[in-house]
Design a protein around this motif. Structure first.
Motif, PDB file in Angstrom:
ATOM      1  N   LEU A   1      -2.477 -35.416 -17.979  1.00 62.19           N
ATOM      2  CA  LEU A   1      -2.684 -34.494 -16.629  1.00 62.19           C
ATOM      3  C   LEU A   1      -4.129 -33.785 -16.935  1.00 62.19           C
ATOM      4  O   LEU A   1      -4.053 -33.004 -17.797  1.00 62.19           O
ATOM      5  CB  LEU A   1      -1.728 -33.449 -16.009  1.00 62.19           C
ATOM      6  N   ALA A   2      -5.245 -34.126 -16.117  1.00 63.88           N
ATOM      7  CA  ALA A   2      -6.353 -33.261 -16.318  1.00 63.88           C
ATOM      8  C   ALA A   2      -6.688 -32.407 -15.102  1.00 63.88           C
ATOM      9  O   ALA A   2      -6.231 -33.048 -13.800  1.00 63.88           O
ATOM     10  CB  ALA A   2      -7.759 -34.172 -16.436  1.00 63.88           C
ATOM     11  N   VAL A   3      -7.202 -31.299 -15.037  1.00 68.09           N
ATOM     12  CA  VAL A   3      -7.176 -30.583 -14.048  1.00 68.09           C
ATOM     13  C   VAL A   3      -8.482 -29.732 -13.840  1.00 68.09           C
ATOM     14  O   VAL A   3      -9.021 -29.525 -15.074  1.00 68.09           O
ATOM     15  CB  VAL A   3      -6.245 -29.400 -14.062  1.00 68.09           C
ATOM     16  N   ALA A   4      -8.761 -29.405 -12.743  1.00 65.20           N
ATOM     17  CA  ALA A   4      -9.961 -28.502 -12.340  1.00 65.20           C
ATOM     18  C   ALA A   4      -9.504 -27.387 -11.521  1.00 65.20           C
ATOM     19  O   ALA A   4      -9.078 -27.653 -10.315  1.00 65.20           O
ATOM     20  CB  ALA A   4     -11.389 -29.246 -11.868  1.00 65.20           C
ATOM     21  N   ALA A   5      -9.293 -26.201 -11.735  1.00 65.72           N
ATOM     22  CA  ALA A   5      -8.796 -25.176 -11.139  1.00 65.72           C
ATOM     23  C   ALA A   5      -9.616 -24.178 -10.441  1.00 65.72           C
ATOM     24  O   ALA A   5     -11.063 -24.222 -11.048  1.00 65.72           O
ATOM     25  CB  ALA A   5      -7.810 -24.087 -12.271  1.00 65.72           C
ATOM     26  N   TYR A   6      -9.199 -23.411  -9.549  1.00 66.10           N
ATOM     27  CA  TYR A   6     -10.223 -22.595  -8.636  1.00 66.10           C
ATOM     28  C   TYR A   6      -9.312 -21.599  -8.049  1.00 66.10           C
ATOM     29  O   TYR A   6      -8.114 -21.498  -8.022  1.00 66.10           O
ATOM     30  CB  TYR A   6     -10.805 -23.534  -7.503  1.00 66.10           C
ATOM     31  N   LEU A   7     -10.091 -20.484  -7.778  1.00 67.42           N
ATOM     32  CA  LEU A   7      -9.490 -19.541  -6.927  1.00 67.42           C
ATOM     33  C   LEU A   7     -10.539 -19.668  -5.401  1.00 67.42           C
ATOM     34  O   LEU A   7     -11.635 -19.826  -5.661  1.00 67.42           O
ATOM     35  CB  LEU A   7      -9.790 -18.025  -7.654  1.00 67.42           C
ATOM     36  N   THR A   8      -9.878 -19.178  -4.406  1.00 64.73           N
ATOM     37  CA  THR A   8     -10.625 -19.205  -3.180  1.00 64.73           C
ATOM     38  C   THR A   8     -10.817 -17.531  -2.894  1.00 64.73           C
ATOM     39  O   THR A   8      -9.930 -16.699  -2.837  1.00 64.73           O
ATOM     40  CB  THR A   8     -10.042 -19.628  -1.908  1.00 64.73           C
ATOM     41  N   ARG A   9     -12.146 -17.113  -2.767  1.00 65.44           N
ATOM     42  CA  ARG A   9     -12.260 -15.638  -2.191  1.00 65.44           C
ATOM     43  C   ARG A   9     -12.278 -15.570  -0.921  1.00 65.44           C
ATOM     44  O   ARG A   9     -12.173 -16.364   0.212  1.00 65.44           O
ATOM     45  CB  ARG A   9     -13.755 -15.409  -2.862  1.00 65.44           C
ATOM     46  N   THR A  10     -12.062 -14.261  -0.444  1.00 64.19           N
ATOM     47  CA  THR A  10     -11.933 -13.867   1.024  1.00 64.19           C
ATOM     48  C   THR A  10     -13.043 -14.236   1.815  1.00 64.19           C
ATOM     49  O   THR A  10     -12.731 -14.753   2.976  1.00 64.19           O
ATOM     50  CB  THR A  10     -11.791 -12.290   1.086  1.00 64.19           C
ATOM     51  N   ASP A  11     -14.179 -14.617   1.169  1.00 60.64           N
ATOM     52  CA  ASP A  11     -15.297 -14.971   2.077  1.00 60.64           C
ATOM     53  C   ASP A  11     -15.362 -16.425   2.147  1.00 60.64           C
ATOM     54  O   ASP A  11     -16.201 -17.135   2.722  1.00 60.64           O
ATOM     55  CB  ASP A  11     -16.568 -14.577   1.398  1.00 60.64           C
ATOM     56  N   GLY A  12     -14.168 -17.268   1.562  1.00 65.59           N
ATOM     57  CA  GLY A  12     -14.295 -18.629   1.589  1.00 65.59           C
ATOM     58  C   GLY A  12     -14.786 -19.313   0.591  1.00 65.59           C
ATOM     59  O   GLY A  12     -14.503 -20.609   0.265  1.00 65.59           O
ATOM     60  N   SER A  13     -15.531 -18.621  -0.257  1.00 62.60           N
ATOM     61  CA  SER A  13     -16.029 -19.553  -1.424  1.00 62.60           C
ATOM     62  C   SER A  13     -15.053 -19.787  -2.468  1.00 62.60           C
ATOM     63  O   SER A  13     -14.093 -19.187  -2.378  1.00 62.60           O
ATOM     64  CB  SER A  13     -17.318 -18.606  -2.097  1.00 62.60           C
ATOM     65  N   ARG A  14     -15.278 -20.832  -3.397  1.00 66.90           N
ATOM     66  CA  ARG A  14     -14.386 -21.279  -4.292  1.00 66.90           C
ATOM     67  C   ARG A  14     -15.049 -20.850  -5.555  1.00 66.90           C
ATOM     68  O   ARG A  14     -15.951 -21.115  -6.060  1.00 66.90           O
ATOM     69  CB  ARG A  14     -14.208 -22.701  -4.342  1.00 66.90           C
ATOM     70  N   VAL A  15     -14.291 -20.161  -6.540  1.00 71.29           N
ATOM     71  CA  VAL A  15     -14.611 -19.808  -7.763  1.00 71.29           C
ATOM     72  C   VAL A  15     -14.053 -21.075  -8.906  1.00 71.29           C
ATOM     73  O   VAL A  15     -12.724 -21.087  -8.487  1.00 71.29           O
ATOM     74  CB  VAL A  15     -14.061 -18.456  -8.184  1.00 71.29           C
ATOM     75  N   LEU A  16     -14.664 -21.904  -9.267  1.00 69.33           N
ATOM     76  CA  LEU A  16     -14.648 -22.892 -10.149  1.00 69.33           C
ATOM     77  C   LEU A  16     -14.186 -22.233 -11.603  1.00 69.33           C
ATOM     78  O   LEU A  16     -15.060 -21.788 -12.524  1.00 69.33           O
ATOM     79  CB  LEU A  16     -15.595 -24.026 -10.234  1.00 69.33           C
TER      80      LEU A  16
END
Length: 111
Positions: free
Chosen positions: A41-56
């Protein structure tokens, strides 16, 4: 499966690059893109900010899969989705930052 941050369904992207057929899957419940190849398994993780942008935040490719374009496939899937969803990205992951810089003509507008 429902993607909690955009209301869209999780999905698979089949990529037949490098002579391999494997699907990059958006696992919204885990906030990551996944690619299973040869049982790894390979992954690319992110978080979603309240403004909708994605933090990779992180890209991980197991040693057995390195050098096969797996990280690029994950990056392209994540960035294509960000574009399709009208999101900006914040590349905190060093791989993603370099990838976007190398492909600025294609993805620079997302930053």
């Amino acid at each position: 499966m429902k993607n909690s941050d955009s209301g869209k369904n999780d999905h698979d992207r089949t990529d037949k690059g490098a002579g391999q057929a494997a699907a990059v899957r958006h696992n919204a419940a885990e906030s990551r893109y996944e690619l299973v190849l040869d049982g790894s398994l390979a992954v690319a993780a992110y978080l979603t900010r309240t403004d909708g942008s994605r933090v990779l935040t992180h890209t991980y490719v197991p040693e057995a899969l390195r050098g096969r374009g797996v990280a690029e496939r994950l990056a392209r899937a994540a960035l294509a989705d960000a574009r399709a969803e009208g999101r900006k990205v914040v590349p905190e992951c060093s791989y993603m930052a370099r990838f976007i810089q190398r492909h600025a003509a294609e993805f620079g507008d997302l930053v």
